[in-house]
Design a protein around this motif. Structure first.
Motif, PDB file in Angstrom:
ATOM      1  N   THR A 114       5.742  -1.522  -0.095  1.00  0.00           N
ATOM      2  CA  THR A 114       5.029  -0.554   1.006  1.00  0.00           C
ATOM      3  C   THR A 114       5.642   0.627   0.926  1.00  0.00           C
ATOM      4  O   THR A 114       6.870   0.878   1.148  1.00  0.00           O
ATOM      5  CB  THR A 114       4.750  -1.164   2.169  1.00  0.00           C
ATOM      6  OG1 THR A 114       4.178  -2.369   2.146  1.00  0.00           O
ATOM      7  CG2 THR A 114       3.626  -0.346   2.898  1.00  0.00           C
ATOM      8  N   THR A 134      -9.968   5.978   3.344  1.00  0.00           N
ATOM      9  CA  THR A 134      -9.510   5.976   1.948  1.00  0.00           C
ATOM     10  C   THR A 134      -9.647   7.397   1.406  1.00  0.00           C
ATOM     11  O   THR A 134     -10.472   7.999   2.195  1.00  0.00           O
ATOM     12  CB  THR A 134      -9.938   4.902   1.150  1.00  0.00           C
ATOM     13  OG1 THR A 134     -11.492   5.407   0.931  1.00  0.00           O
ATOM     14  CG2 THR A 134     -10.008   3.537   1.422  1.00  0.00           C
ATOM     15  N   PHE A 182       0.604   4.728   1.729  1.00  0.00           N
ATOM     16  CA  PHE A 182       0.028   5.085   2.873  1.00  0.00           C
ATOM     17  C   PHE A 182       0.197   6.466   3.148  1.00  0.00           C
ATOM     18  O   PHE A 182       1.542   6.736   3.404  1.00  0.00           O
ATOM     19  CB  PHE A 182       0.221   4.196   4.150  1.00  0.00           C
ATOM     20  CG  PHE A 182      -0.842   4.763   5.367  1.00  0.00           C
ATOM     21  CD1 PHE A 182      -2.252   4.038   5.534  1.00  0.00           C
ATOM     22  CD2 PHE A 182      -0.296   5.551   6.179  1.00  0.00           C
ATOM     23  CE1 PHE A 182      -2.851   4.707   6.455  1.00  0.00           C
ATOM     24  CE2 PHE A 182      -0.992   5.961   7.389  1.00  0.00           C
ATOM     25  CZ  PHE A 182      -2.207   5.497   7.600  1.00  0.00           C
ATOM     26  N   GLU A 225       0.828  -1.129   0.189  1.00  0.00           N
ATOM     27  CA  GLU A 225       0.007  -0.073   0.018  1.00  0.00           C
ATOM     28  C   GLU A 225       0.913   1.240  -0.117  1.00  0.00           C
ATOM     29  O   GLU A 225       1.999   1.378   0.488  1.00  0.00           O
ATOM     30  CB  GLU A 225      -0.952  -0.137   1.033  1.00  0.00           C
ATOM     31  CG  GLU A 225      -1.830   1.291   1.176  1.00  0.00           C
ATOM     32  CD  GLU A 225      -3.078   1.237   2.522  1.00  0.00           C
ATOM     33  OE1 GLU A 225      -4.074   1.072   2.215  1.00  0.00           O
ATOM     34  OE2 GLU A 225      -2.413   0.889   3.782  1.00  0.00           O
ATOM     35  N   ALA A 234       4.836   0.130  -5.504  1.00  0.00           N
ATOM     36  CA  ALA A 234       3.638  -0.388  -4.913  1.00  0.00           C
ATOM     37  C   ALA A 234       3.275  -1.590  -5.889  1.00  0.00           C
ATOM     38  O   ALA A 234       2.823  -2.708  -5.446  1.00  0.00           O
ATOM     39  CB  ALA A 234       2.579   0.667  -4.893  1.00  0.00           C
ATOM     40  N   CYS A 256      -1.489   8.480  -3.074  1.00  0.00           N
ATOM     41  CA  CYS A 256      -1.940   7.654  -1.817  1.00  0.00           C
ATOM     42  C   CYS A 256      -3.355   6.864  -2.024  1.00  0.00           C
ATOM     43  O   CYS A 256      -4.215   7.397  -2.586  1.00  0.00           O
ATOM     44  CB  CYS A 256      -1.954   8.157  -0.470  1.00  0.00           C
ATOM     45  SG  CYS A 256      -0.187   8.820  -0.198  1.00  0.00           S
ATOM     46  N   GLU A 257      -3.243   5.682  -1.321  1.00  0.00           N
ATOM     47  CA  GLU A 257      -4.524   4.996  -1.233  1.00  0.00           C
ATOM     48  C   GLU A 257      -5.389   5.223   0.123  1.00  0.00           C
ATOM     49  O   GLU A 257      -6.582   5.320  -0.275  1.00  0.00           O
ATOM     50  CB  GLU A 257      -4.454   3.449  -1.388  1.00  0.00           C
ATOM     51  CG  GLU A 257      -3.563   2.991  -2.748  1.00  0.00           C
ATOM     52  CD  GLU A 257      -2.829   1.726  -2.576  1.00  0.00           C
ATOM     53  OE1 GLU A 257      -3.292   0.906  -1.722  1.00  0.00           O
ATOM     54  OE2 GLU A 257      -1.972   1.490  -3.370  1.00  0.00           O
ATOM     55  N   ARG A 258      -4.754   5.304   1.056  1.00  0.00           N
ATOM     56  CA  ARG A 258      -5.292   5.581   2.380  1.00  0.00           C
ATOM     57  C   ARG A 258      -4.418   6.680   3.032  1.00  0.00           C
ATOM     58  O   ARG A 258      -3.314   6.698   2.676  1.00  0.00           O
ATOM     59  CB  ARG A 258      -5.578   4.277   3.382  1.00  0.00           C
ATOM     60  CG  ARG A 258      -6.774   3.570   2.862  1.00  0.00           C
ATOM     61  CD  ARG A 258      -6.638   2.556   4.022  1.00  0.00           C
ATOM     62  NE  ARG A 258      -5.551   1.754   4.566  1.00  0.00           N
ATOM     63  CZ  ARG A 258      -5.111   1.429   5.763  1.00  0.00           C
ATOM     64  NH1 ARG A 258      -6.107   1.665   6.613  1.00  0.00           N
ATOM     65  NH2 ARG A 258      -4.156   0.967   6.068  1.00  0.00           N
TER      66      ARG A 258
END
Length: 306
Positions: free
Chosen positions: A182, A213, A34, A32, A177, A197-199
């Motif tokens: 990560t 998210t 983040f 991820e 990613a 970013c995803e979250r």
């Protein structure tokens, strides 16, 4: 191997009476990107220093790829790190620094290293004393990425980079990613986080107040209304759901976290010419956390530094 690249349990750090980080419970899965967000002084760098075991926690625990961070030799095998303020050996060239760091890690992909040097437009033949802040940052980025680590800890990684190199950095993080690495990106630059970013996790005064998210973060907040007015803007401070108000040359921009009826009623009585609504940007979402009196338990009292 654990599915979590980072895990913390009630991780805290106090410096005397100053609370730098308090009760951080966080899980970041492998693969991820983040985003770790908050104004300067919110506790972002303290968190990264705890994960690196550069400082010891007052209480709580943390793991990197399932390894306790206190087991430095084992945990650091998985890590690549870019600090926000890079210090290099001034008498060494960029390539000498990269070669030295590569020998320390013992797992450099030299072809990938050379590709990174080219993509980031770094001249590795120059001595570090002659590098600008942006070029020092490039050396750190190459050093971190060239080992293809399981986890990249990036603390304000684009400081000093021009927009073209920022775009290249974003491409590199996405590629990492996709390879299953990560990326833990600590930043106060909202556009940077929004692009990759995803979250995101949001820190306020050393406390984690939200993890979501980007889509959910926007969904939890309401709509932005740009109102063109034929006359002065009314006082909207007492309108239910109004999170922030920003003057425009010909009207006002309102971020609303509730039903639009009361706002529309107030605007309609003050010469409303045109009204346009749109989904809030990440920055507009953040301003509702920072400024909204309706969220005393989560609303940040400080704006992000620009």
């Amino acid at each position: 191997m654990t599915d979590e690249a980072i895990r913390t349990e009630r991780l805290s750090k106090h410096f005397g009476r100053t609370v730098a980080l308090e009760g951080l419970d966080l899980e970041v899965p492998r693969g991820e990107i983040f985003g770790f967000l908050g104004p300067n002084g919110a506790g972002k760098s303290t968190t990264i220093r705890l994960l690196l075991n550069l400082i010891r926690p007052t209480s709580g625990r943390a793991w990197i790829m399932g390894v306790p961070v206190g087991d430095v030799r084992a945990a650091h095998r998985h890590l690549g790190y870019v600090p926000g303020d890079v210090a290099l050996w001034p008498q060494l060239t960029g390539m000498e620094i990269l070669t030295y760091l590569g020998r320390l890690s013992g797992r450099v992909d030299t072809a990938y290293r050379d590709e990174l040097i080219e993509r980031l437009r770094l001249d590795p033949s120059l001595r570090a004393r002659s590098y600008s802040k942006g070029n020092r940052q490039k050396v750190a980025l190459v050093a971190a990425f060239m080992t293809r680590p399981d986890l990249l800890l990036l603390d304000e990684p684009t400081a000093g980079l021009d927009p073209l190199m920022e775009a290249e950095f974003q491409a590199l993080t996405r590629e990492a990613a996709r390879r299953g690495q990560t990326v833990f990106l600590s930043s106060h630059i909202l556009a940077e986080v929004e692009d990759v970013c995803e979250r995101v996790g949001i820190l306020r005064d050393g406390r984690l107040i939200e993890v979501a998210t980007l889509a959910d973060l926007r969904g939890l907040n309401a709509t932005v209304y740009d109102a063109t007015l034929d006359g002065p803007a009314p006082d909207l401070s007492d309108v239910p759901g109004v999170a922030s108000v920003e003057p425009l040359p010909d009207g006002v921009r309102v971020t609303l976290t509730g039903p639009p009826g009361p706002l529309l009623e107030r605007l309609a009585g003050t010469g409303l010419v045109k009204l346009r609504s749109h989904e809030p940007s990440l920055e507009e979402v953040f301003m509702t956390y920072y400024e909204s009196p309706a969220r005393p338990e989560t609303g940040l009292t400080a704006r992000l530094d620009r």
